[in-house]
Design an enzyme around this catalytic site. Structure first.
Site, PDB file in Angstrom:
ATOM      1  N   ASP A  29       0.958  -1.164  -0.039  1.00 18.17           N
ATOM      2  CA  ASP A  29       0.095  -0.026   0.005  1.00 18.17           C
ATOM      3  C   ASP A  29       0.744   1.137   0.110  1.00 18.17           C
ATOM      4  O   ASP A  29       2.173   1.216  -0.395  1.00 18.17           O
ATOM      5  CB  ASP A  29      -0.998   0.065   1.124  1.00 18.17           C
ATOM      6  N   HIS A  63      -3.994   6.673   3.151  1.00 14.13           N
ATOM      7  CA  HIS A  63      -4.301   5.237   2.692  1.00 14.13           C
ATOM      8  C   HIS A  63      -3.590   4.162   3.184  1.00 14.13           C
ATOM      9  O   HIS A  63      -4.131   3.274   3.957  1.00 14.13           O
ATOM     10  CB  HIS A  63      -4.414   5.134   0.980  1.00 14.13           C
ATOM     11  N   SER A 224     -11.091  -0.571  -0.225  1.00 16.88           N
ATOM     12  CA  SER A 224      -9.779  -0.545   0.413  1.00 16.88           C
ATOM     13  C   SER A 224      -9.726  -1.071   1.826  1.00 16.88           C
ATOM     14  O   SER A 224      -8.840  -1.650   2.036  1.00 16.88           O
ATOM     15  CB  SER A 224      -9.090   0.954   0.324  1.00 16.88           C
TER      16      SER A 224
END
Length: 812
Positions: A29, A63, A224
């Protein structure tokens, strides 16, 4: 909602639902803020990847930090993750400031590295939309490596709200995850597709509370953040396997998740509202029951699926072949806008991206059916893997922004920028207000530091280990790759400096005057001549290893301990009389003096220099070079090429660099076959057919099995290919296998398979691989196959063969 709420129906002792330090979960990620208090005491290791930047205020750091916290957030911290006691590997693949897109090749590198470092489960909260797109050969090979190693890959389906597929989630061997609301119904933004009915589950994905860089927490929405919930449940199932005294079987845990998924009745099955449910909703309690009962999760619960005409949920191996073609999804009905520009230098076809704004209640702000196409930047292309989608919901605002993934490229879904005339919609600006708060450097954690953490049951002390290499000794991963040598100047200034230093090229006389043109540093012959006279400039170039014209690595030579000339200057045993005779032959004397005037160079850079000019020769030229083998180690550094592509740097070792020509190899095999047939007084083979057969065999090796040369299996395979050139008799023996089995021996066998497996026989402290090469009779498949077995030790920079090549009648 809290991540651990997915476990509320489970009733084992609390400690058994925290994971186990023997289970390793890798997160591919954005960068992760390891100073966030929720990670204090977590056993996390950040590995070297192409993304070297630390976590910052950018969207990819948000994120990555959020996803990692849902897994590894410690109990009684601001964010409690699902598996705080598991070992974590952090491999940043999405960088801030790069629009969050990376090529599938970069994702493949990280997947292979995660497998090498012992990951049981790999979490990928991102993907590349797959309409009319095939899985990149390198990524497919990395996913096959996961299959062979028993590693479970969990990936997001994306947030375009359409009937569309995404790589790698759409690959059959991957566990795909869509986003659901609190009621278990799929979110309007969650993708669906035919492939996901067999390998996909829905998990909570709305308003998932997680960590934010700087020490805060925030609720975010999207597939996600549903993905790590499934990865965490799978890791708990693996921990349960170990606790029961069984071997870790991560892919069995994935099948248990699929088999235990709650699939409410829905008809007709082909209706969009039914297909949006994928294979069902995540049911952690049911999956846990299946694993602890030791039911075989590969046995399908087929009654419901068959009655509804749906595929049976299962993780299936990738089909055989050099690439996996994904089914073309139905045309989505969502609104489309042109994608924004990629990083400078990235060249690709134009692509589209889907954008949707959704209110907190789920009502669409934009008309996704009839709205006209809005152009953001006409003709601008984007490529790369995106994160699987993110919807930011600031605490002070009830508006939620649905992110989107690009039609081309893998990336985490940063919020979609729907532009008209360069203006952002008011809804987007409102939703992103809190994301753009001024960044302040994170303070050290206020909870117990890792060094103060108590030892685990295994005697190991937990603690965050940022930016350290995989091996405790600091030794970097080995590489043994095969490809072609290329050059790069990185900048226009560096390129022009070479052009000015190189001699101009004489031209045809004009009006009785000599003319010349500036040197061309991209011309291999001109560059070779310059480097031959100025070898100290060899390390001012950026050398690359390319496959199919795509740079895979940047190459730098190890520090030279000796130099050599390209060829021997003269015989040191010449007598004085012979030297005096040489003086009487001016032409020969000139050649010797010219060679003496060419300074020596390190073996590594000489090989590179010879390769670039040899690769440019005609194929039938004696000096033609088709491939180069490169042994070395990854340095942990990266370089950005002139095109904008970022590649890892490999320190190349002088031992094991080989250059060869395919035409020379074909000729050597022909000679070996001819010698064998003459010896046996057998009928000679048609030379043209034999050449065709040998070239087909080499094409299979070069193209179907091309790889990054990082894993033990790939290094062994590449070295076996190098050995096949050095000892062409092995190829000729394979083609002549008919003589070893009953039947006619007047025709050639053909290559059937090449398989690599861990060797059961190895020396202490070594890494040994068995490379089995099988041949079959294409004219009679009933005849026995013949297999040749190479055992190769790949624990050193230069692999070595152990024992002679073994020959078997039949398959391995």
């Amino acid at each position: 909602m809290e991540a651990r709420s997915v476990l509320q129906a489970l009733h084992p002792p609390h400690d058994s639902l925290l994971g186990d330090d023997s289970v390793c979960v890798a997160v591919l990620d954005g960068p992760v803020d390891l100073t966030h208090p929720c990670f204090a005491g977590a056993d996390l290791t950040r590995l070297d990847t192409l993304v070297g930047q630390p976590a910052g205020p950018g969207p990819m750091s948000q994120h990555g930090t959020h996803v990692a916290s849902l897994l590894f957030g410690q109990p009684d911290s601001p964010v409690a993750g699902l598996v705080p006691r598991c070992r974590g590997l952090l491999l940043p693949v999405f960088r801030d400031g790069a629009q969050g897109r990376v090529p599938q090749l970069d994702l493949a590198r990280a997947v292979e590295r995660a497998v090498q470092e012992g990951a049981h489960i790999i979490n990928i909260s991102g993907g590349e939309p797959s309409q009319n797109v095939q899985v990149d050969a390198m990524l497919e090979r990395a996913l096959r490596l996961c299959e062979d190693s028993g590693v479970l890959v969990v990936a997001a389906v994306g947030n375009d709200g359409c009937d569309c597929l995404q790589v790698p989630a759409a690959v059959p061997s991957v566990l795909a995850v869509g986003a659901a609301g609190p009621d278990g119904e799929p979110l309007a933004i969650s993708n669906w597709g035919a492939a996901y009915a067999a390998n996909g589950v829905l998990a909570p994905g709305r308003d998932i509370e997680g960590a934010v860089p700087g020490g805060a927490r925030r609720a975010l929405t999207g597939s996600s953040f549903a993905t790590p919930l499934v990865s965490g449940v799978a890791a708990l199932l693996v921990a349960a396997q170990l606790r029961a005294g069984h071997d870790a079987e991560p892919r069995a845990a994935g099948r248990a998740v699929l088999r235990g998924a709650a699939a409410p009745d829905c008809s007709p099955s082909e209706a969009p509202q039914c297909r949006r449910r994928l294979a069902g909703r995540l049911d952690a309690a049911r999956a846990y029951e299946l694993i602890t009962r030791r039911d075989d999760p590969t046995t399908a619960v087929a009654d419901q699926a068959s009655a509804a005409g749906l595929p049976v949920p299962a993780l299936v191996p990738l089909p055989a072949g050099p690439s996996t073609a994904l089914p073309v999804p139905a045309q989505p009905t969502t609104r489309r806008v042109r994608a924004l520009s990629p990083e400078p230098g990235v060249d690709a076809a134009s692509s589209l991206r889907t954008c949707q704004l959704e209110s907190h209640e789920g009502a669409s702000i934009m008309d996704t059916e009839s709205a006209p196409v809005v152009t953001a930047q006409e003709g601008v292309a984007t490529t790369g893997v995106e994160p699987g989608g993110v919807v930011h919901r600031p605490p002070e605002d009830q508006t939620t922004v649905a992110g989107s993934s690009l039609d081309r490229g893998v990336a985490p879904s940063a919020p979609c920028q729907c532009q008209g005339g360069g203006q952002q919609p008011a809804e987007y600006e409102a939703a992103m207000a809190s994301v753009r708060e001024p960044w302040t450097p994170p303070e050290p954690p206020t909870v117990a530091a890792p060094a103060q953490s108590a030892p685990t049951a295994g005697g190991q002390v937990r603690g965050v280990r940022p930016s350290c290499d995989s091996a405790e000794s600091g030794r970097h991963p080995l590489v043994y790759a095969i490809g072609q040598i290329g050059t790069d100047f990185l900048t226009e200034a560096r390129r022009d400096s070479f052009r000015q230093e190189m001699d101009p090229v004489p031209g045809d006389p004009v009006g009785g005057r000599e003319t010349e043109t500036p040197a061309n540093p991209y011309d291999p012959k001109q560059l070779y001549d310059y480097l031959a006279r100025n070898p100290w400039a060899s390390n001012k170039l950026t050398w690359t290893l390319t496959m199919d014209s795509t740079p895979i690595y940047a190459l730098e030579g190890e520090n030279a301990t000796g130099m050599d000339w390209s060829t021997q200057v003269f015989d040191p045993d010449l007598t004085m009389d012979q030297l005096e005779q040489l003086v009487g032959r001016p032409n020969e004397l000139v050649q010797v003096l010219l060679k003496l005037s060419t300074p020596p160079v390190s073996t590594v850079y000489r090989s590179f220099r010879d390769a670039i000019v040899g690769q440019a020769r005609p194929e039938n030229d004696p000096g033609f070079i088709s491939r180069v083998s490169v042994p070395g180690r990854l340095t942990g550094r990266t370089v950005r090429l002139f095109s904008g592509q970022v590649v890892p740097v490999v320190e190349v070792k002088s031992r094991g660099i080989y250059t060869w020509s395919e035409s020379d190899l074909v000729n050597s095999v022909l000679q070996a076959v001819k010698k064998d047939t003459d010896k046996r007084n057998a009928q000679a083979f048609d030379e043209a057919q034999l050449r065709k057969t040998v070239r087909a065999l080499l094409d299979k090796i070069y193209y179907q099995f091309r790889n990054l040369g990082q894993s033990s299996a790939d290094r062994a395979l590449n070295y076996a290919g190098t050995n096949a050139f050095l000892f062409a008799s092995q190829i000729s023996e394979g083609l002549l296998s008919a003589k070893h089995v009953p039947g006619k021996d007047d025709h050639l066998y053909a290559l059937d398979y090449i398989r690599v497996s861990k060797s059961p026989y190895c020396r202490l402290g070594s890494d040994c691989q068995d490379v089995a090469v099988g041949f079959f009779d294409p004219e009679d498949e009933r005849r026995s196959r013949v297999t040749y077995l190479f055992t190769i030790d790949v624990s050193d920079e230069l692999p070595v063969t152990l024992a002679p090549v073994h020959q078997f009648i039949g398959d391995m």
